[in-house]
Scaffold this active site. Sequence first.
Site, PDB file in Angstrom:
ATOM      1  N   GLY A 156     -61.970  37.680  38.833  1.00  0.00           N
ATOM      2  CA  GLY A 156     -61.598  36.716  39.873  1.00  0.00           C
ATOM      3  C   GLY A 156     -62.208  37.034  41.226  1.00  0.00           C
ATOM      4  O   GLY A 156     -61.684  36.652  42.263  1.00  0.00           O
TER       5      GLY A 156
ATOM      6  N   GLY B 220     -65.118  35.998  42.166  1.00  0.00           N
ATOM      7  CA  GLY B 220     -66.067  34.953  42.567  1.00  0.00           C
ATOM      8  C   GLY B 220     -67.485  35.227  42.094  1.00  0.00           C
ATOM      9  O   GLY B 220     -68.453  34.826  42.737  1.00  0.00           O
TER      10      GLY B 220
ATOM     11  N   ASP C  10     -64.279  46.798  29.985  1.00  0.00           N
ATOM     12  CA  ASP C  10     -63.402  46.160  28.991  1.00  0.00           C
ATOM     13  C   ASP C  10     -63.997  46.346  27.598  1.00  0.00           C
ATOM     14  O   ASP C  10     -65.222  46.286  27.445  1.00  0.00           O
ATOM     15  CB  ASP C  10     -63.341  44.634  29.206  1.00  0.00           C
ATOM     16  CG  ASP C  10     -62.666  44.245  30.513  1.00  0.00           C
ATOM     17  OD1 ASP C  10     -62.025  45.118  31.111  1.00  0.00           O
ATOM     18  OD2 ASP C  10     -62.802  43.072  30.907  1.00  0.00           O
TER      19      ASP C  10
ATOM     20  N   LYS D  72     -62.296  50.697  51.555  1.00  0.00           N
ATOM     21  CA  LYS D  72     -62.344  51.757  50.552  1.00  0.00           C
ATOM     22  C   LYS D  72     -63.439  51.502  49.519  1.00  0.00           C
ATOM     23  O   LYS D  72     -63.531  50.407  48.957  1.00  0.00           O
ATOM     24  CB  LYS D  72     -60.986  51.842  49.834  1.00  0.00           C
ATOM     25  CG  LYS D  72     -59.861  52.290  50.766  1.00  0.00           C
ATOM     26  CD  LYS D  72     -60.172  53.646  51.342  1.00  0.00           C
ATOM     27  CE  LYS D  72     -58.976  54.530  51.491  1.00  0.00           C
ATOM     28  NZ  LYS D  72     -59.359  55.851  52.027  1.00  0.00           N
TER      29      LYS D  72
ATOM     30  N   THR E 142     -65.430  50.739  43.878  1.00  0.00           N
ATOM     31  CA  THR E 142     -66.846  50.395  43.646  1.00  0.00           C
ATOM     32  C   THR E 142     -67.552  51.564  42.965  1.00  0.00           C
ATOM     33  O   THR E 142     -68.278  51.379  41.977  1.00  0.00           O
ATOM     34  CB  THR E 142     -67.535  50.057  44.991  1.00  0.00           C
ATOM     35  OG1 THR E 142     -66.862  48.952  45.567  1.00  0.00           O
ATOM     36  CG2 THR E 142     -69.000  49.739  44.796  1.00  0.00           C
TER      37      THR E 142
ATOM     38  N   CYS F 193     -58.954   9.147  32.321  1.00  0.00           N
ATOM     39  CA  CYS F 193     -58.612   9.423  30.924  1.00  0.00           C
ATOM     40  C   CYS F 193     -57.127   9.163  30.665  1.00  0.00           C
ATOM     41  O   CYS F 193     -56.712   8.019  30.531  1.00  0.00           O
ATOM     42  CB  CYS F 193     -59.053  10.832  30.554  1.00  0.00           C
ATOM     43  SG  CYS F 193     -59.286  11.046  28.781  1.00  0.00           S
ATOM     44  N   PHE F 194     -56.303  10.212  30.663  1.00  0.00           N
ATOM     45  CA  PHE F 194     -54.867  10.026  30.491  1.00  0.00           C
ATOM     46  C   PHE F 194     -54.336   9.114  31.602  1.00  0.00           C
ATOM     47  O   PHE F 194     -53.406   8.333  31.391  1.00  0.00           O
ATOM     48  CB  PHE F 194     -54.184  11.398  30.571  1.00  0.00           C
ATOM     49  CG  PHE F 194     -52.777  11.433  30.031  1.00  0.00           C
ATOM     50  CD1 PHE F 194     -52.533  11.310  28.678  1.00  0.00           C
ATOM     51  CD2 PHE F 194     -51.689  11.599  30.891  1.00  0.00           C
ATOM     52  CE1 PHE F 194     -51.229  11.360  28.190  1.00  0.00           C
ATOM     53  CE2 PHE F 194     -50.393  11.656  30.405  1.00  0.00           C
ATOM     54  CZ  PHE F 194     -50.164  11.530  29.053  1.00  0.00           C
TER      55      PHE F 194
ATOM     56  N   HIS G 221     -64.596  10.793  31.964  1.00  0.00           N
ATOM     57  CA  HIS G 221     -64.365  11.731  33.072  1.00  0.00           C
ATOM     58  C   HIS G 221     -65.548  11.713  34.037  1.00  0.00           C
ATOM     59  O   HIS G 221     -66.414  12.581  33.950  1.00  0.00           O
ATOM     60  CB  HIS G 221     -64.180  13.148  32.525  1.00  0.00           C
ATOM     61  CG  HIS G 221     -62.913  13.340  31.773  1.00  0.00           C
ATOM     62  ND1 HIS G 221     -61.772  13.832  32.374  1.00  0.00           N
ATOM     63  CD2 HIS G 221     -62.591  13.091  30.492  1.00  0.00           C
ATOM     64  CE1 HIS G 221     -60.801  13.874  31.477  1.00  0.00           C
ATOM     65  NE2 HIS G 221     -61.265  13.438  30.328  1.00  0.00           N
TER      66      HIS G 221
ATOM     67  N   GLU H 139     -65.714  12.640  36.981  1.00  0.00           N
ATOM     68  CA  GLU H 139     -65.745  13.810  37.879  1.00  0.00           C
ATOM     69  C   GLU H 139     -66.697  14.895  37.374  1.00  0.00           C
ATOM     70  O   GLU H 139     -67.188  15.711  38.152  1.00  0.00           O
ATOM     71  CB  GLU H 139     -64.327  14.385  38.065  1.00  0.00           C
ATOM     72  CG  GLU H 139     -63.731  15.159  36.889  1.00  0.00           C
ATOM     73  CD  GLU H 139     -63.131  14.270  35.794  1.00  0.00           C
ATOM     74  OE1 GLU H 139     -63.343  13.041  35.840  1.00  0.00           O
ATOM     75  OE2 GLU H 139     -62.468  14.819  34.888  1.00  0.00           O
TER      76      GLU H 139
END
Length: 531
Positions: free
Chosen positions: A13, A15, A147, A187, A191, A380-381, A505, A507
Amino acid sequence: MKYIVVTGGVLSGLGKGILASSTGLLLKSCGFSVTAVKIDPYLNCDAGTMNPYQHGEVFVMDDGGEVDLDLGNYERFLDVDMTRDNNITTGKVFRAVIEKERRGDYLGKTVQIIPHITNEIKDQVRRVAGASGASIMIIELGGTVGDIESMPFIEALRQLRQEAGRGNIMFIHTTLVPVVGAVGEQKTKPTQHSVKTLMSLGIHPDVIAARCSIPIEPSTREKISLFCDVPLKAVLSIHDVEFIHEVPMLLEAQGIVPLAEEHLGLQKLKPDLEGWRRYVSALKGTRANVTIALIGKYTHLKDSYISHLKALEHSGVENGVKPKIVWVEATDLEDTRDTSCLSGVHGILVPGGFGVRGSEGKILAIQYAREHGIPYLGICFGMQMAVVEYARNVLGWKDARSGEFDGPSEHVVIDLMPEQGKTDSKGATMRLGAHRVTIKDGTLARKVYGVPEVRERHRHRYEVNPTHVPRLEAAGIVFSGNDGGERMEIMELPDHPFFLATQFHPELRSRPQKASPPFRAFLAAAKRVAE
Ligand code: GLN
């Protein structure tokens, strides 16, 4: 082919996607054709089976690929159309390898992570690179280095460096520099640790993009340079900015282009961000002056509606307005039936969605828009519920509903598409991707698009039930767009200031400086109300 690989450390997260697409945009502005691959190290074969609360919105490509929302960022930043293959997941790679094993393609060998999985990863990357015709490929590895899930990908990327040649690949590692304590010290230890992890896997980063809430101080930069063994000029400060659109400028100012020249063996480059700069200053220059109520079910995670928000942003710039979003949780509206949150808004948007929960709230908001003459855009919906609302409240079919919901009804005005009955499988089985839509002359939709035929992206299982279309039309709905005459794609209400809804859609194809026509027209109508 030149590759730029973006990895991430410390936590997710940060970016990375924005950093990667901004780098791509900069190189595109130098005259290169650029493509991108997003690697998601999860076992799903694609993003299509995931709830928006997992990873945000599911983005859909022209070819029907259901992919990670980062691909939307790439398409918007790079202004290119990509394919399902631009999103590689662990599931996709393993499935390909297991299918080959079952076919006997490995000729009796023991099938292993190295070399079979890693080869498959490299093959998939190269296949996309070849098919794209681009000369630079950005590869973003999702997740965090270290990971278990990302190990085969890191190894494959390490091998790719060997095979592509060192002068053809550049590694950018994104990390976090936290600011702690009363004095606000930056800090560098996280890193250092994450770079160490990356190095232990055989990859030495060429550039470190240090994410921080505030600009990285010279002493912090020096420390990172020293401990992580990269030159000072290759430590970039990616601090918080008001708009993500400023990141390309931030990168340019810190010399990412000369770094790319150096690591990729490129001639002297001259980025030209003029058009982008103009767009960003228009975006920053307008005050929020048009309120749009977005009636959604995943409003706690704004990323669930990122493409809708982007399409509104693009349309705002083109209309000289800035939309302020009023988030309305459909389930709250459903429970309270209190529409006071909608009074005074200049436009109401019901985006795509699934399932009965919250649908009555959406229907209530649509009724409010219709009866109060508030500009309405349904996606759509949002189109399906507009048809249900009209059938119930104008035609008087009180039992009207969608086939997506249970219960007895004579008037299933929205029904499962015939071809959907053939499968129970949930993965990649909706009507997906770009389909042609024919637009009727003399309608609002025709005015909005300006052409008689468009191609827009889809993602749905249900549609307006063709058997009810004549009655709905007689009662006042205009189905202004269709596919092959039978499949209703656009609906509108002529006796309303602006009431337009699409089964597709739009968008997903909206881009800066090329806003999606329905969104652009919707904001123009909302602007008229606001004035
Ligand atoms: N749930 C509806 C369908 O499957 C709408 C889907 C959507 O909004 N994307 O048709």
